[in-house]
Write a protein that holds these residues in place. Structure first.
Motif, short mmCIF file in Angstrom:
data_model
loop_
_atom_site.label_atom_id
_atom_site.label_comp_id
_atom_site.label_asym_id
_atom_site.label_seq_id
_atom_site.Cartn_x
_atom_site.Cartn_y
_atom_site.Cartn_z
N TRP A 176 0.82 -1.22 0.00
CA TRP A 176 0.00 0.00 0.00
C TRP A 176 0.85 1.27 0.00
O TRP A 176 0.52 2.25 -0.65
CB TRP A 176 -0.94 0.02 1.20
N HIS A 178 4.29 1.31 -0.56
CA HIS A 178 5.53 1.18 -1.33
C HIS A 178 6.74 1.37 -0.41
O HIS A 178 7.72 2.03 -0.78
CB HIS A 178 5.58 2.17 -2.49
N TRP A 219 -12.40 7.39 3.18
CA TRP A 219 -11.61 7.38 1.96
C TRP A 219 -10.24 7.96 2.29
O TRP A 219 -10.13 9.06 2.85
CB TRP A 219 -12.27 8.23 0.87
N THR A 221 -5.93 8.38 0.84
CA THR A 221 -5.04 8.33 -0.32
C THR A 221 -3.72 7.68 0.07
O THR A 221 -3.01 8.18 0.96
CB THR A 221 -4.77 9.74 -0.87
N TYR A 222 -3.43 6.54 -0.57
CA TYR A 222 -2.17 5.83 -0.35
C TYR A 222 -1.32 5.95 -1.62
O TYR A 222 -1.85 6.23 -2.70
CB TYR A 222 -2.43 4.35 -0.07
N SER A 224 -0.31 3.67 -3.32
CA SER A 224 -0.81 2.67 -4.27
C SER A 224 -2.16 3.05 -4.86
O SER A 224 -2.69 2.34 -5.72
CB SER A 224 -0.93 1.32 -3.56
N GLY A 225 -2.74 4.15 -4.40
CA GLY A 225 -4.04 4.59 -4.92
C GLY A 225 -5.01 4.97 -3.81
O GLY A 225 -4.76 4.75 -2.63
N ARG A 226 -6.12 5.55 -4.20
CA ARG A 226 -7.14 5.97 -3.24
C ARG A 226 -8.00 4.77 -2.88
O ARG A 226 -8.44 4.01 -3.75
CB ARG A 226 -7.99 7.09 -3.83
N LYS A 227 -8.25 4.59 -1.57
CA LYS A 227 -8.98 3.43 -1.10
C LYS A 227 -10.04 3.84 -0.08
O LYS A 227 -9.84 4.79 0.70
CB LYS A 227 -8.03 2.42 -0.42
N ASP A 252 -9.50 -3.14 3.19
CA ASP A 252 -9.78 -2.43 1.94
C ASP A 252 -11.20 -2.76 1.47
O ASP A 252 -11.49 -3.89 1.09
CB ASP A 252 -8.77 -2.84 0.87
N THR A 254 -12.73 -0.86 -0.92
CA THR A 254 -12.91 -0.06 -2.13
C THR A 254 -13.83 -0.74 -3.14
O THR A 254 -14.73 -0.11 -3.71
CB THR A 254 -11.55 0.23 -2.79
N THR A 258 -17.36 0.64 -4.39
CA THR A 258 -17.57 0.93 -5.81
C THR A 258 -18.87 0.29 -6.30
O THR A 258 -19.65 0.92 -7.03
CB THR A 258 -16.38 0.41 -6.64
#
Length: 494
Positions: A176, A178, A219, A221-222, A224-227, A252, A254, A258
């Motif tokens: 998540w 990096h 929500w 922001t990581y 690796s992306g928003r989760k 997670d 997400t 969604t």
């Protein structure tokens, strides 16, 4: 007071063991429930080698003394209740008792005193060291297993100290953020999130630092992306109820969110479509009804009057179907609104409704009830419940047998039952019957929205009631309602 100390030690070994065992059981709680053999374990062998050391010298017997000390430490490390302090205390007790017993029997030369003291000191140190080595080995094994378990989890797992520095994290953390979990000690929560998101995390962490387990969704922001995640902060409580750190788990959600948002958008579009469709349908229907009514008033011909009356009745039926469609949509969205309740005789209402149904379907309805029964419910809602259940019975029940409607009162509730013979609902998912657009028997060729039972359930539940279906050679739908829905509706408002 004279004699060889080694001989006195040999003669007193049993006495020393008994006194040692008694005092150990008294001072060490973990020893109280051990058997004699288990508690003494290597101590008798240790005494034998100590006797030999006194007869010869310590250097010749030191290896045997160390062997028994290591054995003692390993055995004590295997006892779940024993601490390293307990293992050390045992040797201190043994030294005190040996000196006390021997000093009562002889004069100990400095050489013998030193051998006894040093032997027990060596045993104490080595037993403690072996105990610690075994315990550390088990701790490392547990840590390895924990790391393995946490690394294969899709959940992010971490541990933070009171300064919000990370002390431990699993493999998911690397994916998540990096970041290699082995470098986790250099990371602080403040540098890993945007300021606005960090303030949300900090607010919940402060609650966890007070000793409370906190769970929330957000929500974030990581790298690796928003989760969309569900975070749990569980405080690590030490002595005196002090918080030492925070165990953190992050799931997670997400993908689930969604899907939920997609369904929500679909529901909004469907509701808008149904609302627009209903409006567009009702406009020409209203115009047609008004035109038919004008023709009926202006004509004196019986045939034309009969036809215009039939047109008006069918337009009214179409309007009720549209209303059912709107209500089914509201029920599915959890927005069913019941008109204001009023006091009325429910027996009279059901009789009147059945008279209207008899005009359409013939004399097939048998109503069993008291003479009268006053309730405070939705007048229109009860009428629609009876209409839908009876129409359902006509559509899917026996074409020749009577349909029985029962009205009963029990304490502060009433029950309306509609029973029809015919093919019972044996293989039907009874809960699914009340879903919108589901039909009792889709292969029957009967037409309709498939929302009649949805309307019944929605109206009943909106007034604090329930509906159930029973199949035993026949099919019976039973609606249970309070005699007065006002307390329930008032509670819903609050």
């Amino acid at each position: 007071m004279e004699g060889n100390p080694s001989q006195h030690l040999k003669n007193s070994s049993q006495e020393i063991l008994e006194k040692w065992e008694s005092e150990v059981r008294k001072l060490i709680p973990a020893a109280r429930y051990e058997s004699e053999d288990s508690l003494r374990d290597s101590i008798p062998e240790f005494l034998k080698d100590l006797i030999l050391a006194l007869e010869t010298n310590l250097d010749e017997q030191q290896s045997d003394l160390l062997r028994f000390a290591h054995k003692h430490g390993r055995e004590r490390a295997g006892y779940s209740e024993y601490s390293i302090e307990d293992a050390i205390t045992e040797y201190n007790i043994l030294r005190r008792i040996i000196f006390k017993v021997l000093e009562n029997r002889c004069i100990l030369p400095p050489r013998d005193r030193d051998i006894i003291y040093e032997s027990i000191s060596i045993g104490l140190a080595k037993a403690g060291a072996e105990y610690a080595r075994i315990q550390m080995k088990e701790v490392e094994a547990l840590k390895s297993r924990l790391q393995l378990i946490t690394d294969i989890q899709p959940t992010l797992i971490a541990y933070m100290d009171l300064k919000m520095n990370f002390r431990f994290a699993n493999e998911t953390f690397r994916e998540w953020f990096h970041v290699d979990p082995s470098t986790i000690l250099s990371k602080n929560l403040t540098e890993m999130f945007q300021e606005e998101e960090f303030l949300i995390l900090k607010k919940n962490l402060e609650q966890a630092f007070s000793g409370e387990t906190v769970r929330f969704k957000e929500w974030l922001t990581y790298p690796s992306g928003r989760k969309y995640v569900e975070i749990t902060y569980k405080p690590h409580i030490g002595e005196n109820n002090q918080v030492l750190g925070i165990f953190t788990s992050v799931d997670d959600l997400t993908e689930e969110m969604t899907i939920i948002e997609s369904l929500r958008r679909e529901q909004i579009m469907r509701d808008k479509f149904i609302s627009t469709l209903s409006h567009d349908l009702r406009t020409p229907l209203t115009a047609s009804k008004m035109s038919a009514q004008i023709v009926a008033r202006k004509t004196k011909e019986t045939a034309i009057h009969t036809l215009t009356t039939r047109i008006v009745d069918n337009i009214d039926r179409a309007d009720r179907l549209i209303q059912d469609l709107l209500d089914a949509s509201r029920i599915r969205a959890g927005k069913m609104v019941i008109p204001e309740t009023e006091e009325f005789d429910i027996v009279a209402l059901i009789r009147h409704t059945l008279e209207d149904l008899t005009t359409i379907h013939g004399d097939r309805f048998k109503f069993q009830s008291p003479e009268m029964m006053d309730v405070n419910l939705s007048h229109e809602g009860i009428r629609r419940i009876v209409e839908n259940l009876c129409s359902n019975a006509i559509k899917y029940g026996s074409p020749i047998d009577d349909i029985t409607i029962n009205l009963r009162k029990t304490e502060d509730k009433i029950q309306i039952s509609v029973c029809n013979k015919g093919n019972p609902l044996i293989h039907i998912d009874k809960d699914k019957l009340f879903e919108p657009f589901e039909q009792v028997n889709p292969s029957s060729g009967k037409t309709g929205w498939g929302i009649g039972l949805t309307i019944v359930k929605g109206i009943a539940e909106a007034q604090g009631g329930t509906v159930r279906v029973e199949t035993d050679g026949q099919t019976t739908f039973t609606v249970t309602l309070p005699t007065d829905a006002r307390p329930y509706l008032a509670n819903q408002l609050h």
